[in-house]
Design a protein around this motif. Structure first.
Motif, PDB file in Angstrom:
ATOM      1  N   GLN B   9      46.557  30.307  39.314  1.00 54.99           N
ATOM      2  CA  GLN B   9      47.112  31.642  39.520  1.00 54.99           C
ATOM      3  C   GLN B   9      47.930  32.064  38.311  1.00 54.99           C
ATOM      4  O   GLN B   9      47.955  33.237  37.947  1.00 54.99           O
ATOM      5  CB  GLN B   9      47.967  31.650  40.779  1.00 54.99           C
ATOM      6  CG  GLN B   9      48.483  33.018  41.166  1.00 54.99           C
ATOM      7  CD  GLN B   9      49.238  32.975  42.487  1.00 54.99           C
ATOM      8  OE1 GLN B   9      49.616  31.906  42.969  1.00 54.99           O
ATOM      9  NE2 GLN B   9      49.456  34.137  43.071  1.00 54.99           N
ATOM     10  N   TYR B  36      37.282  39.769  32.560  1.00 52.26           N
ATOM     11  CA  TYR B  36      38.026  40.947  32.173  1.00 52.26           C
ATOM     12  C   TYR B  36      39.462  40.544  31.858  1.00 52.26           C
ATOM     13  O   TYR B  36      40.031  39.648  32.480  1.00 52.26           O
ATOM     14  CB  TYR B  36      38.016  41.995  33.304  1.00 52.26           C
ATOM     15  CG  TYR B  36      36.749  42.825  33.327  1.00 52.26           C
ATOM     16  CD1 TYR B  36      35.561  42.319  33.851  1.00 52.26           C
ATOM     17  CD2 TYR B  36      36.741  44.112  32.806  1.00 52.26           C
ATOM     18  CE1 TYR B  36      34.410  43.085  33.863  1.00 52.26           C
ATOM     19  CE2 TYR B  36      35.591  44.885  32.809  1.00 52.26           C
ATOM     20  CZ  TYR B  36      34.434  44.366  33.333  1.00 52.26           C
ATOM     21  OH  TYR B  36      33.284  45.126  33.341  1.00 52.26           O
ATOM     22  N   GLN B  38      43.384  42.062  31.361  1.00 53.11           N
ATOM     23  CA  GLN B  38      44.220  43.193  31.741  1.00 53.11           C
ATOM     24  C   GLN B  38      45.640  43.016  31.239  1.00 53.11           C
ATOM     25  O   GLN B  38      46.304  42.038  31.592  1.00 53.11           O
ATOM     26  CB  GLN B  38      44.223  43.394  33.264  1.00 53.11           C
ATOM     27  CG  GLN B  38      44.984  44.622  33.719  1.00 53.11           C
ATOM     28  CD  GLN B  38      44.947  44.814  35.229  1.00 53.11           C
ATOM     29  OE1 GLN B  38      44.871  43.856  35.984  1.00 53.11           O
ATOM     30  NE2 GLN B  38      44.994  46.065  35.674  1.00 53.11           N
ATOM     31  N   LYS B  42      47.749  48.710  32.151  1.00 54.85           N
ATOM     32  CA  LYS B  42      46.420  49.116  31.693  1.00 54.85           C
ATOM     33  C   LYS B  42      45.353  48.664  32.678  1.00 54.85           C
ATOM     34  O   LYS B  42      45.561  47.761  33.482  1.00 54.85           O
ATOM     35  CB  LYS B  42      46.119  48.499  30.311  1.00 54.85           C
ATOM     36  CG  LYS B  42      47.108  48.882  29.227  1.00 54.85           C
ATOM     37  CD  LYS B  42      47.040  50.358  28.900  1.00 54.85           C
ATOM     38  CE  LYS B  42      47.937  50.698  27.731  1.00 54.85           C
ATOM     39  NZ  LYS B  42      47.913  52.164  27.425  1.00 54.85           N
ATOM     40  N   GLY B  43      44.183  49.303  32.583  1.00 51.05           N
ATOM     41  CA  GLY B  43      43.066  48.833  33.377  1.00 51.05           C
ATOM     42  C   GLY B  43      42.429  47.619  32.731  1.00 51.05           C
ATOM     43  O   GLY B  43      42.613  47.368  31.542  1.00 51.05           O
ATOM     44  N   PRO B  44      41.680  46.853  33.493  1.00 49.47           N
ATOM     45  CA  PRO B  44      40.986  45.699  32.924  1.00 49.47           C
ATOM     46  C   PRO B  44      39.968  46.138  31.876  1.00 49.47           C
ATOM     47  O   PRO B  44      39.401  47.227  31.964  1.00 49.47           O
ATOM     48  CB  PRO B  44      40.288  45.073  34.132  1.00 49.47           C
ATOM     49  CG  PRO B  44      40.985  45.634  35.330  1.00 49.47           C
ATOM     50  CD  PRO B  44      41.442  46.991  34.937  1.00 49.47           C
ATOM     51  N   LEU B  46      36.551  44.569  29.577  1.00 48.25           N
ATOM     52  CA  LEU B  46      35.598  43.468  29.459  1.00 48.25           C
ATOM     53  C   LEU B  46      35.906  42.645  28.219  1.00 48.25           C
ATOM     54  O   LEU B  46      36.056  43.170  27.111  1.00 48.25           O
ATOM     55  CB  LEU B  46      34.175  44.018  29.385  1.00 48.25           C
ATOM     56  CG  LEU B  46      33.071  42.972  29.224  1.00 48.25           C
ATOM     57  CD1 LEU B  46      33.000  42.086  30.475  1.00 48.25           C
ATOM     58  CD2 LEU B  46      31.722  43.636  28.969  1.00 48.25           C
ATOM     59  N   PHE B  89      40.692  38.106  34.745  1.00 46.80           N
ATOM     60  CA  PHE B  89      39.908  38.112  35.980  1.00 46.80           C
ATOM     61  C   PHE B  89      38.487  37.653  35.685  1.00 46.80           C
ATOM     62  O   PHE B  89      37.836  38.187  34.776  1.00 46.80           O
ATOM     63  CB  PHE B  89      39.830  39.513  36.578  1.00 46.80           C
ATOM     64  CG  PHE B  89      41.137  40.061  37.071  1.00 46.80           C
ATOM     65  CD1 PHE B  89      41.915  40.880  36.268  1.00 46.80           C
ATOM     66  CD2 PHE B  89      41.585  39.764  38.343  1.00 46.80           C
ATOM     67  CE1 PHE B  89      43.124  41.391  36.718  1.00 46.80           C
ATOM     68  CE2 PHE B  89      42.789  40.265  38.814  1.00 46.80           C
ATOM     69  CZ  PHE B  89      43.560  41.077  37.999  1.00 46.80           C
ATOM     70  N   LEU B 103      30.733  44.404  41.240  1.00 47.19           N
ATOM     71  CA  LEU B 103      31.434  43.227  40.761  1.00 47.19           C
ATOM     72  C   LEU B 103      32.365  42.699  41.845  1.00 47.19           C
ATOM     73  O   LEU B 103      33.131  43.456  42.428  1.00 47.19           O
ATOM     74  CB  LEU B 103      32.243  43.563  39.513  1.00 47.19           C
ATOM     75  CG  LEU B 103      31.472  43.705  38.203  1.00 47.19           C
ATOM     76  CD1 LEU B 103      32.398  44.191  37.110  1.00 47.19           C
ATOM     77  CD2 LEU B 103      30.846  42.379  37.806  1.00 47.19           C
ATOM     78  N   PHE B 105      35.499  40.347  42.121  1.00 48.62           N
ATOM     79  CA  PHE B 105      36.492  39.799  41.211  1.00 48.62           C
ATOM     80  C   PHE B 105      37.215  38.605  41.822  1.00 48.62           C
ATOM     81  O   PHE B 105      37.435  38.539  43.043  1.00 48.62           O
ATOM     82  CB  PHE B 105      37.530  40.866  40.855  1.00 48.62           C
ATOM     83  CG  PHE B 105      37.047  41.890  39.871  1.00 48.62           C
ATOM     84  CD1 PHE B 105      36.356  43.012  40.293  1.00 48.62           C
ATOM     85  CD2 PHE B 105      37.285  41.736  38.515  1.00 48.62           C
ATOM     86  CE1 PHE B 105      35.908  43.957  39.387  1.00 48.62           C
ATOM     87  CE2 PHE B 105      36.847  42.676  37.591  1.00 48.62           C
ATOM     88  CZ  PHE B 105      36.151  43.789  38.044  1.00 48.62           C
ATOM     89  N   GLY B 106      37.610  37.677  40.947  1.00 47.15           N
ATOM     90  CA  GLY B 106      38.546  36.638  41.338  1.00 47.15           C
ATOM     91  C   GLY B 106      39.935  37.240  41.473  1.00 47.15           C
ATOM     92  O   GLY B 106      40.159  38.411  41.168  1.00 47.15           O
ATOM     93  N   SER B 107      40.886  36.419  41.914  1.00 43.52           N
ATOM     94  CA  SER B 107      42.232  36.903  42.199  1.00 43.52           C
ATOM     95  C   SER B 107      43.106  37.030  40.958  1.00 43.52           C
ATOM     96  O   SER B 107      44.213  37.540  41.036  1.00 43.52           O
ATOM     97  CB  SER B 107      42.912  36.001  43.224  1.00 43.52           C
ATOM     98  OG  SER B 107      42.904  34.663  42.762  1.00 43.52           O
ATOM     99  N   GLY B 108      42.623  36.558  39.813  1.00 48.60           N
ATOM    100  CA  GLY B 108      43.349  36.740  38.565  1.00 48.60           C
ATOM    101  C   GLY B 108      44.202  35.551  38.168  1.00 48.60           C
ATOM    102  O   GLY B 108      44.678  34.792  39.019  1.00 48.60           O
TER     103      GLY B 108
END
Lengths: 118, 115
Positions: B9, B36, B38, B42-44, B46, B89, B103, B105-108
């Motif tokens: 995490q 991705y 982030q 900001k937004g994620p 690639l 992510f 997509l 996504f994983g939890s980051g």
């Protein structure tokens, strides 16, 4: 503009109020996505638009959530009767033709709208 | 049901060290695995992506390792720099019956690289 633009960047509202979030995708991008990002969480898919096809609404969490897109341009995400659990960052992304491989796979995200429901 | 599990995490690495973030997936139909990056506010964006027909993809200091049989993939950041400090992510997608790719996504992973 050069990128995906979202407005407002921040929105504070009272529980029970309706809110509208706006997304301007990159010009020429036919695909548009909305995601929700709760604090410290991953991105949760909400809805997807592709050209004139019927949108994929499978990720919308309840009937209080709806979204529209005008042609291949602006999209608005509406949340009715907001609840505290709706507090999150709402991210919009656009891409070229998806599912075709290559650059069409790449999503371009906006900076999001931080929604706070008091 | 979470389809992409990401760990750790959070991660703290010294400058110059190697950062490793792991993801595991369940859906064998997934055939595209992007990462991705982030930054706050900001937004994620690639960073790098891989398809399951290769076991590794490298772009500069960033490498994806992919293990199809184990249904796992990982991001390695070599010579980590303070500017790499961000949330990462992993994601996965499959070509659905239409033209859409959703997509998952994983939890980051929040990466901090200490100077």
């Amino acid at each position: 503009g050069a990128g995906v633009s979202q407005s407002p960047s921040n929105k504070v509202t009272e529980k029970g109020k309706d809110v509208e979030l706006r997304c301007d995708p990159i010009s020429g991008h036919t695909a548009l996505y909305w995601y929700r990002q709760r604090l410290g969480q991953g991105l949760e898919f909400l809805i997807y638009f592709q050209g004139n096809s019927a949108p994929d609404k499978s990720g919308l969490p309840s009937d209080r959530f709806s979204a529209e897109r005008t042609g291949e341009s602006v999209s608005t995400l509406t949340i009715q009767r907001t609840q505290q659990e709706d507090s999150a960052v709402y991210l919009c992304a656009s891409s070229t033709i998806p599912g075709q491989g290559g650059s069409g796979e790449k999503l371009f995200f906006g900076s999001g709208t931080q929604l706070s429901v008091l | 049901q979470q389809q992409v599990k990401q760990s750790p995490q959070s991660l703290i690495v010294q400058k110059g060290g190697i950062s490793i973030i792991n993801c595991a997936y369940e859906n064998t139909a997934f055939d595209y695995f992007p990462w991705y990056q982030q930054f706050p506010g900001k937004g994620p964006a690639l960073l790098i992506a891989i398809r399951p027909d290769v076991s590794e993809k490298k772009e500069g200091r960033f490498t994806i390792s992919f293990n199809k049989s184990a249904k796992q993939f990982s991001l390695h950041i070599m010579d980590s720099q303070p500017g790499d400090s961000a949330t990462y992510f992993c994601a996965a997608s499959a070509l659905s019956s239409g033209s859409a790719r959703q997509l998952t996504f994983g939890s980051g992973t929040q990466l901090t690289v200490l100077p």
